[in-house]
Design a protein around this motif. Structure first.
Motif, mmCIF file in Angstrom:
data_model
loop_
_atom_site.group_PDB
_atom_site.id
_atom_site.type_symbol
_atom_site.label_atom_id
_atom_site.label_comp_id
_atom_site.label_asym_id
_atom_site.label_seq_id
_atom_site.Cartn_x
_atom_site.Cartn_y
_atom_site.Cartn_z
ATOM 1 N N SER A 1 0.817 -1.206 0.000
ATOM 2 C CA SER A 1 0.000 0.000 0.000
ATOM 3 C C SER A 1 0.855 1.262 0.000
ATOM 4 O O SER A 1 0.335 2.357 -0.221
ATOM 5 N N GLY A 2 2.136 1.118 0.269
ATOM 6 C CA GLY A 2 3.029 2.276 0.274
ATOM 7 C C GLY A 2 4.471 1.831 0.359
ATOM 8 O O GLY A 2 4.888 0.886 -0.315
ATOM 9 N N VAL A 3 5.236 2.479 1.235
ATOM 10 C CA VAL A 3 6.670 2.190 1.326
ATOM 11 C C VAL A 3 6.976 1.065 2.309
ATOM 12 O O VAL A 3 8.125 0.627 2.412
ATOM 13 N N GLY A 4 5.972 0.573 3.041
ATOM 14 C CA GLY A 4 6.232 -0.467 4.031
ATOM 15 C C GLY A 4 6.883 -1.700 3.436
ATOM 16 O O GLY A 4 7.722 -2.342 4.073
ATOM 17 N N GLY A 5 6.510 -2.049 2.217
ATOM 18 C CA GLY A 5 7.062 -3.226 1.574
ATOM 19 C C GLY A 5 8.555 -3.142 1.313
ATOM 20 O O GLY A 5 9.186 -4.165 1.000
ATOM 21 N N LEU A 6 9.132 -1.951 1.451
ATOM 22 C CA LEU A 6 10.583 -1.851 1.303
ATOM 23 C C LEU A 6 11.294 -2.642 2.393
ATOM 24 O O LEU A 6 12.440 -3.072 2.208
ATOM 25 N N SER A 7 10.631 -2.842 3.527
ATOM 26 C CA SER A 7 11.233 -3.664 4.586
ATOM 27 C C SER A 7 11.329 -5.116 4.143
ATOM 28 O O SER A 7 12.209 -5.854 4.609
ATOM 29 N N VAL A 8 10.438 -5.549 3.257
ATOM 30 C CA VAL A 8 10.499 -6.895 2.685
ATOM 31 C C VAL A 8 11.486 -6.922 1.522
ATOM 32 O O VAL A 8 12.284 -7.855 1.383
ATOM 33 N N LEU A 9 11.440 -5.893 0.698
ATOM 34 C CA LEU A 9 12.316 -5.829 -0.468
ATOM 35 C C LEU A 9 13.784 -5.927 -0.082
ATOM 36 O O LEU A 9 14.572 -6.587 -0.757
ATOM 37 N N ARG A 10 14.176 -5.306 1.014
ATOM 38 C CA ARG A 10 15.593 -5.342 1.384
ATOM 39 C C ARG A 10 16.035 -6.755 1.742
ATOM 40 O O ARG A 10 17.177 -7.137 1.473
ATOM 41 N N HIS A 11 15.127 -7.567 2.325
ATOM 42 C CA HIS A 11 15.463 -8.965 2.596
ATOM 43 C C HIS A 11 15.552 -9.763 1.296
ATOM 44 O O HIS A 11 16.405 -10.655 1.159
ATOM 45 N N ILE A 12 14.672 -9.458 0.342
ATOM 46 C CA ILE A 12 14.716 -10.147 -0.950
ATOM 47 C C ILE A 12 16.015 -9.825 -1.682
ATOM 48 O O ILE A 12 16.669 -10.713 -2.245
ATOM 49 N N GLN A 13 16.421 -8.563 -1.659
ATOM 50 C CA GLN A 13 17.688 -8.201 -2.292
ATOM 51 C C GLN A 13 18.860 -8.923 -1.632
ATOM 52 O O GLN A 13 19.803 -9.348 -2.314
ATOM 53 N N GLU B 1 18.269 -11.218 -8.775
ATOM 54 C CA GLU B 1 16.934 -11.069 -9.349
ATOM 55 C C GLU B 1 16.608 -9.613 -9.694
ATOM 56 O O GLU B 1 16.855 -8.703 -8.899
ATOM 57 N N HIS B 2 16.029 -9.417 -10.885
ATOM 58 C CA HIS B 2 15.446 -8.126 -11.233
ATOM 59 C C HIS B 2 14.166 -7.950 -10.418
ATOM 60 O O HIS B 2 13.372 -8.897 -10.270
ATOM 61 N N LEU B 3 13.927 -6.738 -9.911
ATOM 62 C CA LEU B 3 12.776 -6.489 -9.054
ATOM 63 C C LEU B 3 12.002 -5.265 -9.526
ATOM 64 O O LEU B 3 12.596 -4.253 -9.909
ATOM 65 N N LEU B 4 10.680 -5.367 -9.482
ATOM 66 C CA LEU B 4 9.787 -4.234 -9.704
ATOM 67 C C LEU B 4 9.014 -4.003 -8.410
ATOM 68 O O LEU B 4 8.418 -4.942 -7.877
ATOM 69 N N TYR B 5 9.013 -2.766 -7.936
ATOM 70 C CA TYR B 5 8.300 -2.455 -6.689
ATOM 71 C C TYR B 5 7.200 -1.447 -6.982
ATOM 72 O O TYR B 5 7.447 -0.387 -7.581
ATOM 73 N N PHE B 6 5.970 -1.758 -6.542
ATOM 74 C CA PHE B 6 4.833 -0.852 -6.721
ATOM 75 C C PHE B 6 4.335 -0.392 -5.356
ATOM 76 O O PHE B 6 3.971 -1.211 -4.510
ATOM 77 N N ALA B 7 4.314 0.929 -5.153
ATOM 78 C CA ALA B 7 3.793 1.528 -3.924
ATOM 79 C C ALA B 7 2.459 2.192 -4.239
ATOM 80 O O ALA B 7 2.415 3.174 -4.984
ATOM 81 N N ASP B 8 1.381 1.672 -3.663
ATOM 82 C CA ASP B 8 0.046 2.208 -3.943
ATOM 83 C C ASP B 8 -0.290 3.332 -2.965
ATOM 84 O O ASP B 8 -1.356 3.338 -2.333
ATOM 85 N N SER B 9 0.607 4.290 -2.874
ATOM 86 C CA SER B 9 0.492 5.322 -1.837
ATOM 87 C C SER B 9 -0.725 6.220 -2.005
ATOM 88 O O SER B 9 -1.211 6.793 -1.031
ATOM 89 N N ALA B 10 -1.237 6.343 -3.236
ATOM 90 C CA ALA B 10 -2.426 7.165 -3.440
ATOM 91 C C ALA B 10 -3.653 6.566 -2.771
ATOM 92 O O ALA B 10 -4.620 7.283 -2.501
ATOM 93 N N PHE B 11 -3.615 5.266 -2.502
ATOM 94 C CA PHE B 11 -4.760 4.588 -1.895
ATOM 95 C C PHE B 11 -4.468 4.130 -0.471
ATOM 96 O O PHE B 11 -5.281 3.441 0.134
ATOM 97 N N ALA B 12 -3.307 4.493 0.055
ATOM 98 C CA ALA B 12 -2.963 4.128 1.432
ATOM 99 C C ALA B 12 -3.743 5.000 2.421
ATOM 100 O O ALA B 12 -4.068 6.148 2.119
#
Length: 289
Positions: free
Chosen positions: A17-29, A35-46
């Motif tokens: 829904s926003g930037v919170g998933g960056l806490s997961v993304l850093r573990h994935i990296q 791996e190539h990664l695409l990150y979508f932050a739906d901040s307009a709807f958070a």
């Protein structure tokens, strides 16, 4: 369908829904550096936590369709609320694609507690979810752990849009954490992907209240491990020796804000595009930031 070896170089899609998933993304990296990664932050709807479930489900399907149009080989739902509301529907829609959701770490929380009392910090919608309550009952029955549920109203919003160093954040954390410590919790489950982003602030509250060590449970590492297992099982891992892994960002709100979050939270300069998804999709290529 089963993806072929030609899909090794396809990216993994991650959204929140926003930037919170960056806490997961850093573990994935960290676990999957090729791996190539695409990150979508739906901040307009958070935030998602205060919206009806059918609205959250539709947003998840719209974002997944957008990422699928970008050729992703797997999806990570890096949002507890979205996972509770929509991961089942998402897996039905994309049955051939590896999909990983997140859920509050009740099992590792029960395994870590020394006195049997585990506090769970999460959004109200997550704590009301049928899937979460079933998991709580199962883990409690199997382990004897007592789970104290704390709905953190407004906390994800403050982390998403507020100043991480603002006094209001410390006041909110104090209000939500102190009662759990008073009831004896020696383990705290961070049940929203936004919360690990302010772990330092959480630890300050703990130090003010607790002479004993309190364990914090962040499930991002477990999500990354599960993604690695699914990619390996499907023969989709991207090997070393190719061009460097790419990370691209997309957002339904401010591209500049997401780019700043990548810089401040991950220390990375990441190209970001503003896009509209779903019924309002009008510029699929987006505006580059």
């Amino acid at each position: 369908m089963i993806l072929s070896n030609d899909h090794h170089d396809a990216p993994v899609g991650i959204f929140d829904s926003g930037v919170g998933g960056l806490s997961v993304l850093r573990h994935i990296q960290a676990q999957l550096p090729n791996e190539h990664l695409l990150y979508f932050a739906d901040s307009a709807f958070a935030p998602y936590g205060d919206k009806p479930e059918h609205v959250v489900v539709q947003r998840v399907l719209d974002i997944a369709a957008f990422l699928a149009s970008r050729g992703v080989k797997a999806l990570v739902v890096a949002c507890n609320t979205a996972t509770v509301a929509a991961v089942r529907v998402l897996r039905e829609r994309y049955s051939a694609m590896p999909i990983v959701g997140v859920e509050p770490g009740l099992k590792p929380g029960a395994a870590s507690t020394r006195n049997g009392t585990v506090g769970v910090l999460a959004t109200e919608r997550t704590l009301r979810g049928e899937k979460f309550l079933l998991l709580r009952d199962q883990v409690a029955a199997a382990t004897g752990a007592r789970f104290l549920l704390q709905a953190c109203v407004g906390l994800a919003d403050q982390i998403e849009f507020g100043d991480p160093g603002a006094p209001v954040l410390d006041a909110m954390l104090e209000r939500y954490i102190a009662p759990l410590l008073a009831e004896g919790a020696d383990t705290l489950v961070l049940g929203c992907t936004h919360y690990p982003l302010v772990q330092a602030s959480i630890e300050r509250v703990l130090h003010r209240h607790a002479a004993r060590e309190v364990v914090l449970i962040d499930t991002g590492e477990a999500v990354a491990r599960q993604l690695a297992r699914l990619l390996e099982a499907a023969n989709l891992l991207r090997g070393a020796g190719h061009e460097p892994a790419r990370l691209e960002g997309f957002t339904s709100a401010s591209g500049a804000a997401l780019a700043a979050a990548f810089a401040s939270l991950l220390g990375q300069e990441v190209p970001v595009r503003e896009v509209a998804v779903g019924a309002t999709l009008s510029n699929p290529l987006g505006t580059h930031i």
